[in-house]
Design a protein around this motif. Structure first.
Motif, PDB file in Angstrom:
ATOM      1  N   ILE A 238      32.702   4.365  26.970  1.00 26.41           N
ATOM      2  CA  ILE A 238      33.277   3.027  26.983  1.00 26.41           C
ATOM      3  C   ILE A 238      33.100   2.418  25.592  1.00 26.41           C
ATOM      4  CG2 ILE A 238      33.222   0.746  28.056  1.00 26.41           C
ATOM      5  CD1 ILE A 238      34.095   3.041  29.917  1.00 26.41           C
ATOM      6  N   ALA A 239      34.209   2.155  24.926  1.00 25.05           N
ATOM      7  CA  ALA A 239      34.163   1.609  23.569  1.00 25.05           C
ATOM      8  C   ALA A 239      33.536   0.218  23.586  1.00 25.05           C
ATOM      9  CB  ALA A 239      35.574   1.546  22.986  1.00 25.05           C
ATOM     10  N   PRO A 240      32.947  -0.188  22.458  1.00 21.13           N
ATOM     11  CA  PRO A 240      32.301  -1.505  22.409  1.00 21.13           C
ATOM     12  C   PRO A 240      33.256  -2.645  22.777  1.00 21.13           C
ATOM     13  CG  PRO A 240      31.712  -0.197  20.482  1.00 21.13           C
ATOM     14  CD  PRO A 240      32.785   0.552  21.190  1.00 21.13           C
ATOM     15  N   PHE A 241      32.768  -3.561  23.572  1.00 20.56           N
ATOM     16  CA  PHE A 241      33.540  -4.755  23.924  1.00 20.56           C
ATOM     17  C   PHE A 241      32.572  -5.918  24.051  1.00 20.56           C
ATOM     18  CE2 PHE A 241      32.149  -2.966  27.914  1.00 20.56           C
ATOM     19  CZ  PHE A 241      31.862  -4.058  28.713  1.00 20.56           C
ATOM     20  N   GLU A 242      33.088  -7.113  23.892  1.00 25.04           N
ATOM     21  CA  GLU A 242      32.247  -8.304  23.928  1.00 25.04           C
ATOM     22  C   GLU A 242      32.158  -8.853  25.346  1.00 25.04           C
ATOM     23  OE1 GLU A 242      33.597 -11.163  21.117  1.00 25.04           O
ATOM     24  OE2 GLU A 242      33.341  -9.838  19.379  1.00 25.04           O
ATOM     25  N   MET A 243      30.976  -9.330  25.681  1.00 23.76           N
ATOM     26  CA  MET A 243      30.767  -9.964  26.974  1.00 23.76           C
ATOM     27  C   MET A 243      29.680 -11.032  26.821  1.00 23.76           C
ATOM     28  SD  MET A 243      28.851  -6.820  28.967  1.00 23.76           S
ATOM     29  CE  MET A 243      28.624  -7.780  30.460  1.00 23.76           C
ATOM     30  N   ALA A 244      29.665 -11.957  27.795  1.00 26.40           N
ATOM     31  CA  ALA A 244      28.684 -13.046  27.765  1.00 26.40           C
ATOM     32  C   ALA A 244      27.689 -12.880  28.896  1.00 26.40           C
ATOM     33  CB  ALA A 244      29.397 -14.388  27.862  1.00 26.40           C
ATOM     34  N   PHE A 245      26.452 -13.294  28.637  1.00 25.95           N
ATOM     35  CA  PHE A 245      25.372 -13.180  29.617  1.00 25.95           C
ATOM     36  C   PHE A 245      24.816 -14.585  29.899  1.00 25.95           C
ATOM     37  CE2 PHE A 245      25.755  -9.265  27.352  1.00 25.95           C
ATOM     38  CZ  PHE A 245      25.432  -8.250  28.236  1.00 25.95           C
ATOM     39  N   GLU A 246      24.591 -14.841  31.177  1.00 22.49           N
ATOM     40  CA  GLU A 246      23.953 -16.090  31.581  1.00 22.49           C
ATOM     41  C   GLU A 246      22.762 -15.737  32.461  1.00 22.49           C
ATOM     42  OE1 GLU A 246      24.871 -20.138  34.171  1.00 22.49           O
ATOM     43  OE2 GLU A 246      26.554 -19.070  33.207  1.00 22.49           O
ATOM     44  N   LEU A 247      21.563 -16.051  31.976  1.00 18.10           N
ATOM     45  CA  LEU A 247      20.333 -15.655  32.665  1.00 18.10           C
ATOM     46  C   LEU A 247      19.910 -16.722  33.673  1.00 18.10           C
ATOM     47  CD1 LEU A 247      18.346 -14.289  29.593  1.00 18.10           C
ATOM     48  CD2 LEU A 247      19.919 -13.062  31.113  1.00 18.10           C
ATOM     49  N   PRO A 248      19.046 -16.333  34.592  1.00 17.37           N
ATOM     50  CA  PRO A 248      18.571 -17.317  35.584  1.00 17.37           C
ATOM     51  C   PRO A 248      17.939 -18.552  34.937  1.00 17.37           C
ATOM     52  CG  PRO A 248      17.976 -15.105  36.251  1.00 17.37           C
ATOM     53  CD  PRO A 248      18.541 -14.984  34.874  1.00 17.37           C
ATOM     54  N   SER A 249      17.374 -18.393  33.768  1.00 14.72           N
ATOM     55  CA  SER A 249      16.755 -19.531  33.086  1.00 14.72           C
ATOM     56  C   SER A 249      17.779 -20.498  32.526  1.00 14.72           C
ATOM     57  CB  SER A 249      15.865 -19.031  31.951  1.00 14.72           C
ATOM     58  OG  SER A 249      16.657 -18.389  30.951  1.00 14.72           O
ATOM     59  N   GLY A 250      19.050 -20.105  32.543  1.00 16.09           N
ATOM     60  CA  GLY A 250      20.102 -20.939  31.984  1.00 16.09           C
ATOM     61  C   GLY A 250      20.487 -20.562  30.567  1.00 16.09           C
ATOM     62  N   ARG A 251      19.710 -19.688  29.917  1.00 16.89           N
ATOM     63  CA  ARG A 251      20.059 -19.281  28.547  1.00 16.89           C
ATOM     64  C   ARG A 251      21.318 -18.432  28.550  1.00 16.89           C
ATOM     65  NH1 ARG A 251      19.083 -15.301  24.555  1.00 16.89           N
ATOM     66  NH2 ARG A 251      18.046 -13.896  26.030  1.00 16.89           N
ATOM     67  N   LYS A 252      22.188 -18.714  27.600  1.00 12.47           N
ATOM     68  CA  LYS A 252      23.433 -17.959  27.467  1.00 12.47           C
ATOM     69  C   LYS A 252      23.452 -17.274  26.095  1.00 12.47           C
ATOM     70  CE  LYS A 252      26.036 -21.240  30.339  1.00 12.47           C
ATOM     71  NZ  LYS A 252      27.187 -22.172  30.401  1.00 12.47           N
ATOM     72  N   TRP A 253      23.937 -16.077  26.078  1.00 13.70           N
ATOM     73  CA  TRP A 253      24.059 -15.354  24.813  1.00 13.70           C
ATOM     74  C   TRP A 253      25.241 -14.402  24.869  1.00 13.70           C
ATOM     75  CZ3 TRP A 253      22.897  -9.950  24.873  1.00 13.70           C
ATOM     76  CH2 TRP A 253      22.281  -9.488  26.042  1.00 13.70           C
ATOM     77  N   LEU A 254      25.737 -14.026  23.686  1.00 16.90           N
ATOM     78  CA  LEU A 254      26.884 -13.121  23.570  1.00 16.90           C
ATOM     79  C   LEU A 254      26.389 -11.733  23.182  1.00 16.90           C
ATOM     80  CD1 LEU A 254      29.385 -15.395  21.617  1.00 16.90           C
ATOM     81  CD2 LEU A 254      29.409 -14.862  24.063  1.00 16.90           C
ATOM     82  N   GLY A 255      26.998 -10.719  23.762  1.00 15.11           N
ATOM     83  CA  GLY A 255      26.606  -9.345  23.458  1.00 15.11           C
ATOM     84  C   GLY A 255      27.816  -8.450  23.243  1.00 15.11           C
ATOM     85  N   GLU A 256      27.589  -7.356  22.521  1.00 18.97           N
ATOM     86  CA  GLU A 256      28.606  -6.314  22.354  1.00 18.97           C
ATOM     87  C   GLU A 256      28.060  -5.066  23.032  1.00 18.97           C
ATOM     88  OE1 GLU A 256      31.376  -5.398  18.721  1.00 18.97           O
ATOM     89  OE2 GLU A 256      29.518  -4.240  18.478  1.00 18.97           O
ATOM     90  N   ALA A 257      28.738  -4.608  24.079  1.00 14.05           N
ATOM     91  CA  ALA A 257      28.220  -3.522  24.919  1.00 14.05           C
ATOM     92  C   ALA A 257      29.103  -2.284  24.810  1.00 14.05           C
ATOM     93  CB  ALA A 257      28.138  -3.983  26.370  1.00 14.05           C
TER      94      ALA A 257
END
Length: 663
Positions: free
Chosen positions: A360-379
């Motif tokens: 699976i080629a790299p693609f961008e996605m967003a993560f939202e954790l139970p603590s409410g912190r949000k961050w962007l990742g390339e997976a």
């Protein structure tokens, strides 16, 4: 058989009475029988002319005997051997020699000749026996070529090769064998192979099996597996793989060939495999990238390295799988987005890689954790296969790109600012072009109109001065008054002439026509001279390697910078000596203007924004050049500018400049 009696048998032999004549005839008969029966060609010649030959010689060269008789012996030899043949006949030497003859059909025949000169019945005859060696030569050459090919093959292959004779003595080492064993070929050839190829058990150090002796004894291929080492000439222990095979010619044993290779690197690789695995594990633990491993194809449990656990705000051993059966698992508690759309567990990278059995080629996605912190990742992700190629698990890598995205947005903002700056540069360029056009117009008007009017006024004033000359018979008082008026008129005339010169100089300074007619170097040199005379300072000009042909844009840019720099120096430096230089450099021209005046602090000038220096920088920017100012108080100033000879000019500038030339 010989077709006729040799001439010396009949006409030239004196008959001897009785037994002598019978003996001679008997010997002749024996000779003829021998000449017919032999496989060798026989040629009898006198003074180099063939007087007799046998059938074997006729067949050898393809000529009939009638064609052979009467010809010179050398006639049937190759052109390169004819002189030697004639020389041997002439000198009467007995020779054994290899030569070449030419068949009637043009083929070259390799022969061995034995020539001998004898006196027979009062005549000097040459008997030549000729043996056809063509087939022998062919076989000999083929054997030599075969041997050479074999030796070249042995010498060029990557494995070490040693050959022996049937008694086990070395006959050949290729370069690889020399390098591995440490023995040179001249040190090994002729020696027992065991003295140059000593092997031991790698683990115990005991003497290993002698594969060459075993191959010679059993006449079969012998190969030893791992754990064998070679003891080199200098005593080093080198792990090897080796085998030996007999060299047979039918049932005849000719020798043996030993092939071996140094497996030191492979052994090192094997020993390093475990270390590599440990290093890889440590690397994964230390990576600033989140690495996720599924334990099987269900992805119900996914382990992560420390970075992955920090990304999910989890602890070691936590399940970060979005497919976890436990609703309280960190992976189940988090939310995942692609764009604004929340995705399901089956759309996660590892799950997709396993399900689709592909990377699976790299693609961008967003993560939202139970603590409410949000961050962007390339997976990205890939499946893991077993030896049969079956998918057994998967691995994913997730890079936190939140900061990178922030930087990218900042860079886009900078690019927008740069774009605005480029637009400002274009506008500056157009303003400078308009300024140059206006300068050219004013210069033409000054030169063509005002200068002409001043010249006309000067002529009129001069004429008026002549017309008002005081006659000699004028009264003294009147003469004095007239003389005073004449002096004033002469002074006005001088002022008018000086104004004409100043206007003309101003016209040239505003728009130097020298650039169009005599080029950059002459124009700058002329400006330096004019500035020196006008301001009563010394201006030293030099030039080196400046191209003779430059574009109008480059010449004008350099000329204006030289004007501005020198004018500023004369005005502000307080110096009386200036240096101006032009030098051709790689792909550009370097202009330097320097003085030893009062100098200044460049930072102050940048803050105040001096118009002259700003103008220089603007002009340099428009042609993608560079400019620098070096100055210190009471130590002088140097202004340096580099202008590319192929300076880029906007299309609008080209049009404006071409219009300026036409006016």
């Amino acid at each position: 058989m010989l077709p006729r009696e040799p001439e010396f048998d009949q006409s030239s032999v004196e008959k001897t009475p009785g037994q002598n004549e019978n003996v001679v005839r008997h010997e002749h008969a024996h000779f003829r029988m021998l000449a017919v029966a032999t496989f060798e060609g026989i040629v009898i010649s006198q003074d180099g002319i063939i007087i007799d030959a046998n059938d074997a010689f006729s067949k050898m060269i393809g000529y009939e005997l009638e064609e052979i008789h009467g010809q010179r012996v050398s006639h049937f030899f190759h052109s390169s051997d004819q002189d030697a043949t004639e020389g041997n006949i002439k000198e009467g030497k007995e020779v054994w020699i290899e030569q070449r003859m030419v068949h009637k059909d043009g083929r070259v025949i390799f022969v061995e000749t034995h020539g001998q000169t004898v006196e027979f019945e009062s005549r000097v005859l040459r008997f030549t026996a000729i043996r056809d060696m063509t087939e022998h030569k062919r076989i000999e050459n083929a054997l030599r070529e075969s041997q050479e090919r074999l030796l070249v093959t042995f010498a060029s292959i990557g494995d070490a090769v040693i050959t022996t004779d049937s008694t086990g003595h070395v006959t050949f080492l290729n370069p690889v064998a020399e390098r591995v064993t440490g023995w040179k070929a001249e040190e090994a050839i002729g020696e027992p192979v065991q003295s140059r190829f000593q092997t031991i058990d790698e683990d115990s150090g005991a003497v290993a099996l002698d594969v060459v002796s075993r191959a010679l004894e059993q006449r079969c291929y012998i190969e030893l597996g791992d754990h064998t080492a070679l003891v080199t000439k200098d005593g080093r222990i080198v792990p090897i793989e080796h085998s030996a095979a007999p060299i047979l010619n039918g049932d005849r044993l000719l020798g043996a060939v030993l092939v071996f290779r140094d497996v030191t690197e492979r052994r090192k690789a094997e020993r390093a495999a475990f270390d590599t695995q440990q290093r890889l594990k440590a690397l994964i633990q230390a990576l600033p990238v989140g690495v996720h491993f599924s334990r099987d194809i269900t992805c119900q449990f996914i382990d992560g390295n420390p970075t992955a656990l920090r990304q999910f705000e989890s602890i070691e051993g936590a399940n970060i799988s979005a497919s976890a059966e436990d609703d309280q698992a960190p992976g189940r508690q988090a939310k995942f987005f692609i764009g604004d759309r929340q995705i399901t567990a089956s759309e996660m990278p590892i799950q997709r890689a396993i399900a689709e059995d592909r990377v699976i080629a790299p693609f961008e996605m967003a993560f939202e954790l139970p603590s409410g912190r949000k961050w962007l990742g390339e997976a990205s992700a890939a499946p893991i296969h077993d030896q049969q190629g079956k998918v057994i698990s998967g691995v994913a890598a997730v890079v936190d790109i939140t900061e990178r995205k922030r930087v990218e947005e900042a860079l886009r903002h900078i690019e927008r600012l740069n774009s605005a700056q480029e637009e400002r540069n274009k506008l500056s360029g157009k303003l400078i072009e308009a300024q140059e056009q206006e300068r050219a117009r004013i210069a033409r008007e000054l030169h063509d109109d005002i200068c002409q009017q001043l010249a006309f006024l000067s002529i009129q004033l001069d004429q008026l001065r002549l017309d008002t000359a005081v006659p000699s018979n004028t009264q003294p008082d009147c003469r004095r008054c007239e003389s005073e008026r004449l002096v004033k008129l002469t002074h006005v005339l001088d002022i008018c002439r000086q104004i004409g010169k100043d206007v003309q100089a101003l016209s040239h300074e505003i728009h130097s026509s020298k650039l169009d007619y005599i080029g950059l170097v002459a124009a700058v040199s002329g400006f330096c001279k004019e500035s020196s005379e006008k301001n009563r300072v010394e201006v030293e000009f030099s030039s080196k390697d400046v191209p003779g042909t430059l574009s109008k844009e480059v010449s004008l840019c350099i000329f204006r910078i030289a004007q501005e720099a020198l004018r500023n120096g004369i005005k502000h430096s307080g110096a009386t000596h200036f240096n101006v230089s032009l030098k051709g450099e790689r792909d550009g021209i370097r202009l330097k203007v320097s003085d030893h005046g009062v100098g200044f602090d460049p930072k102050e000038i940048q803050t105040k924004g001096g118009l002259g220096l700003v103008s220089i920088q603007e002009r340099v920017n428009l042609v993608d050049g560079t400019a620098s100012i070096e100055s210190k108080r009471n130590q002088g100033t140097t202004i340096s500018a580099w202008i590319p000879v192929n300076a880029r000019v906007e299309p609008e500038s080209e049009l404006a400049l071409s219009q300026s030339r036409r006016h």
